[in-house]
Design an enzyme around this catalytic site. Structure first.
Site, PDB file in Angstrom:
ATOM      1  N   GLU A  56      69.360   3.414  33.003  1.00 24.50           N
ATOM      2  CA  GLU A  56      68.892   4.577  32.231  1.00 24.50           C
ATOM      3  C   GLU A  56      69.786   5.802  32.373  1.00 24.50           C
ATOM      4  OE1 GLU A  56      65.490   2.296  30.989  1.00 24.50           O
ATOM      5  OE2 GLU A  56      66.728   2.214  32.759  1.00 24.50           O
ATOM      6  N   ARG A 113      67.257  -2.401  39.278  1.00 26.19           N
ATOM      7  CA  ARG A 113      67.128  -2.118  37.846  1.00 26.19           C
ATOM      8  C   ARG A 113      68.534  -2.014  37.257  1.00 26.19           C
ATOM      9  NH1 ARG A 113      62.922   0.686  35.068  1.00 26.19           N
ATOM     10  NH2 ARG A 113      63.175   0.239  32.840  1.00 26.19           N
ATOM     11  N   HIS A 139      69.227   7.809  28.985  1.00 32.32           N
ATOM     12  CA  HIS A 139      68.306   8.792  28.408  1.00 32.32           C
ATOM     13  C   HIS A 139      68.967   9.650  27.336  1.00 32.32           C
ATOM     14  CE1 HIS A 139      64.852   7.795  30.689  1.00 32.32           C
ATOM     15  NE2 HIS A 139      65.324   8.178  31.856  1.00 32.32           N
ATOM     16  N   GLN A 141      52.852  10.426  23.190  1.00 29.06           N
ATOM     17  CA  GLN A 141      52.309  11.774  23.062  1.00 29.06           C
ATOM     18  C   GLN A 141      51.633  12.296  24.323  1.00 29.06           C
ATOM     19  OE1 GLN A 141      49.961  12.360  19.454  1.00 29.06           O
ATOM     20  NE2 GLN A 141      51.225  10.881  18.376  1.00 29.06           N
ATOM     21  N   CYS A 143      47.082   9.083  28.652  1.00 27.59           N
ATOM     22  CA  CYS A 143      47.306   8.154  27.550  1.00 27.59           C
ATOM     23  C   CYS A 143      46.463   8.564  26.355  1.00 27.59           C
ATOM     24  CB  CYS A 143      46.936   6.732  27.976  1.00 27.59           C
ATOM     25  SG  CYS A 143      47.140   5.496  26.679  1.00 27.59           S
TER      26      CYS A 143
END
Length: 679
Positions: free
Chosen positions: A166, A216, A254, A346, A360
């Site tokens: 990432e 990762r 990112h 969101q 969530c």
């Protein structure tokens, strides 16, 4: 035999066994950043362990100050801090689960002045330029990773995940774009990959052989000067040899300008590259289990990925915000009862970037388990809920599950409200899953659903409480000529009641305006449902042919000529979600949509829309159009409120009926849940 036999099969790691092939992937919630939230974090993870997740990975913890995501972010560098983690690991183990701590060093992504990196090159997502590390400084960072892993074991964790993807610190050493060093840690790839290999090797030596060590690995950097496929394979082989128990896939930095986890990304849209890695490792005789990730949210998708040989495990993060019992429901053969992650970002990622605690949209209890409790009602009440949109559905289900007798009135022939319209937007097909989930939940809770029934003050007599979730109606502006037949509202368009021609002016550039533009651009062909077309559109390529998996985007020719207007000056789309707004803006740019702010809508004529510009109403022009779509906001529907109150009936407004500004399903579902929890 289970329909998900591969997904639910145990995974033998030699020194330990995972109860299934499901990894709850790392996702920062904000609870990690304060010791005051330990109890909440323990409850959050315990609920997922109770839901039978095979292995949980925490949000990222920095191994030192230099690795912080932001000042005073979650850090594990002292024995005192390790002791504070014990309630978390104890809570997970009490539920039969296993948990690993993610070690996350942000490098140049750190939002603080102490950030360090291989070279002094500022990232586009932080205002701080990092300090270039000396060779001694690199050794100190490696030692911090090792110390953090040792402390994680002391804290009771079953393992650690070393975050190497990432675009974070380790990933920054691997790319020539961010590593300009000329010493033994830069230059040739053998030198650039030394950092992750040394970290994994030394961590393994420090924690011993019976501790899970996940690495990762960035399979697709999706940035210029990203790693070649040969380099990715070279690192994967070395990481495995150095002592990694599992290799988890990472997709995209990112700062990459390609969506990787948003709802418009096809389901399991990157499993093909994990399969490419796994096949190559197996050909070399390397049996290290490989984990795939990104946009896997339902059991049938996960099972198919495993059946295809694309991975040995599947990683899901946000789906466990949406439903802590995801795995348990799959085991019981009840996938229809899963509260599916719609990948909207969101309430999770947007909250994190706004320095709020994540939760969530479809499950407001996520990360708030100790605050938003759904306890049995002290006394059974007769409750009416008016409107089966997101707020009404959440309220009706929650109230019934608490033991109340609930009747849900819906004037139309189906549930869903504005979610029905949202599901028509290309890339938002997942919204139908939420409607399916609530359909099942209503039935399971015993809600009396009255479709095609318009509630009145008369038929609401006799109820102890009324929750008014009657929603919104499109706001119609006062533009001369708006009564002409080629003018329609967004609701008329998305419901299929009316169609449009090739030249369309969209009035209003909020979220709905952008949705309508994408709906018209894709014209019934959703990229989300066509993985090959999606990859061509965004420029995602085979990393064996294009370094980093990045190539030139090839969007299809636009199907319509669109003009998107807004009254306020400035760039349209400025109010869109922080982590997804750029995707929608990019989609419209690729579709050659003309976007203009500062418009005054003077009059509509048979030929189009006549506008002037700015406060001085200058430069009048006619924008020719076959149709004009009004996306000018919403008005609350609450005509029942006054007669109900006049009749002495207790009424509570929730969702759009309470506040109609910018459709907000997150707010609606939370309000519905909270109102029902308080009855």
């Amino acid at each position: 035999m289970s329909a998900y036999s591969r997904l639910l099969a145990p995974l033998d790691l030699g020194f330990t066994q995972l109860r299934n092939r499901v990894l709850m992937g790392s996702m920062h919630t904000g609870l990690e950043d304060s010791k005051a939230h330990t109890e909440r974090l323990a409850a959050y993870f315990a609920e997922r362990a109770r839901g039978e997740v095979g292995l949980i990975v925490t949000g990222g913890y920095a191994p030192n100050v230099a690795g912080w995501t932001k000042p005073f972010a979650g850090t594990l560098s002292t024995r005192g801090a390790a002791a504070r983690h014990k309630p978390i690991t104890d809570a997970v183990h009490a539920e039969g689960g296993k948990i690993a701590l993610q070690i996350l060093h942000t490098g140049r992504y750190g939002y603080h002045p102490f950030a360090v990196a291989p070279s002094r090159i500022k990232s586009p997502i932080s205002p701080f330029t990092p300090w270039a590390l000396s060779e001694r400084g690199i050794e100190r960072q490696i030692a911090a990773f090792v110390r953090c892993a040792q402390l994680a074991r002391e804290a009771g964790y079953d393992g650690v995940e070393v975050m190497g993807s990432e675009g974070y610190f380790i990933n920054q050493f691997l790319s020539l774009a961010t590593n300009r060093r000329e010493d033994g840690w830069g230059g040739a790839y053998e030198n650039r990959m030394r950092l992750p290999v040394e970290i994994v090797r030394r961590v393994r030596e420090a924690v011993g052989p019976d501790f899970i060590l996940i690495y990762r690995l960035s399979l697709l950097d999706l940035v210029p000067q990203g790693q070649s496929w040969d380099e990715v394979l070279q690192l994967a082989r070395a990481i495995s040899k150095a002592g990694a128990t599992l290799i988890n896939s990472g997709i995209g930095w990112h700062e990459a300008r390609i969506p990787t986890i948003a709802t418009s990304v096809p389901r399991a849209g990157f499993a093909w590259v994990t399969k490419k890695l796994r096949d190559a490792l197996r050909a070399d005789g390397i049996e290290t289990p490989v984990i795939t990730s990104n946009r896997i949210n339902m059991p049938e998708t996960a099972e198919q990925v495993l059946m295809d040989g694309a991975a040995d495990m599947v990683s899901m993060a946000r789906p466990f915000l949406a439903d802590a019992d995801w795995v348990k429901k799959a085991r019981l053969g009840r996938p229809e009862s899963i509260n599916t992650c719609i990948a909207c970002n969101q309430a999770c990622l947007d909250h994190v970037f706004e320095q709020k605690i994540a939760t969530c949209l479809v499950n407001p209890r996520a990360a708030h388990e100790t605050l938003l409790r759904i306890d049995p009602a002290p006394a059974r009440k007769k409750v009416a809920v008016v409107g089966a949109g997101p707020a009404g559905l959440a309220a009706a289900c929650t109230a019934a599950e608490r033991g109340h007798a609930v009747t849900l009135f819906e004037a139309s022939s189906s549930i869903g409200g504005q979610f029905k319209l949202a599901s028509k937007i290309p890339g938002k097909e997942e919204f139908t899953e939420t409607i399916r989930y609530f359909t099942h939940r209503l039935w399971a809770a015993g809600v009396d659903l009255q479709l095609d029934t318009r509630a009145t003050a008369e038929n609401l007599q006799g109820f102890d409480a009324v929750l008014l979730a009657s929603g919104v109606t499109p706001r119609i502006p006062k533009i001369p000529g708006q009564e002409l037949p080629h003018v329609l509202s967004y609701a008329e368009l998305l419901s299929g009641a009316k169609t449009v021609g090739e030249r369309v002016v969209i009035v209003g550039a909020g979220g709905i305006g952008f949705d309508v533009a994408e709906y018209l651009l894709e014209a019934g062909h959703s990229l989300t449902l066509d993985e090959a077309a999606w990859r061509r559109h965004w420029g995602v390529a085979d990393p064996a042919e294009h370094a980093g998996g990045l190539t030139k985007p090839q969007p299809a020719a636009p199907r319509r000529k669109l003009t998107l207007l807004q009254r306020k000056s400035g760039r349209p789309g400025s109010t869109l979600g922080k982590t997804t707004g750029w995707i929608h803006r990019a989609m419209l740019k690729m579709g050659h949509v003309e976007q203009r702010g500062g418009a005054n809508y003077e009059r509509i004529t048979p030929e189009g829309l006549f506008v002037t510009w700015g406060e001085k109403r200058e430069g009048g022009e006619l924008i020719e159009a076959d149709h004009i779509v009004l996306c000018t906001g919403q008005e609350p529907v609450r005509e029942l409120e006054a007669p109900l109150r006049a009749a002495g009936i207790a009424v509570t407004l929730i969702g759009g009926a309470l506040e109609a500004g910018e459709l907000d399903a997150k707010r609606a579902i939370r309000q519905g849940t909270e109102a029902a929890a308080a009855l």
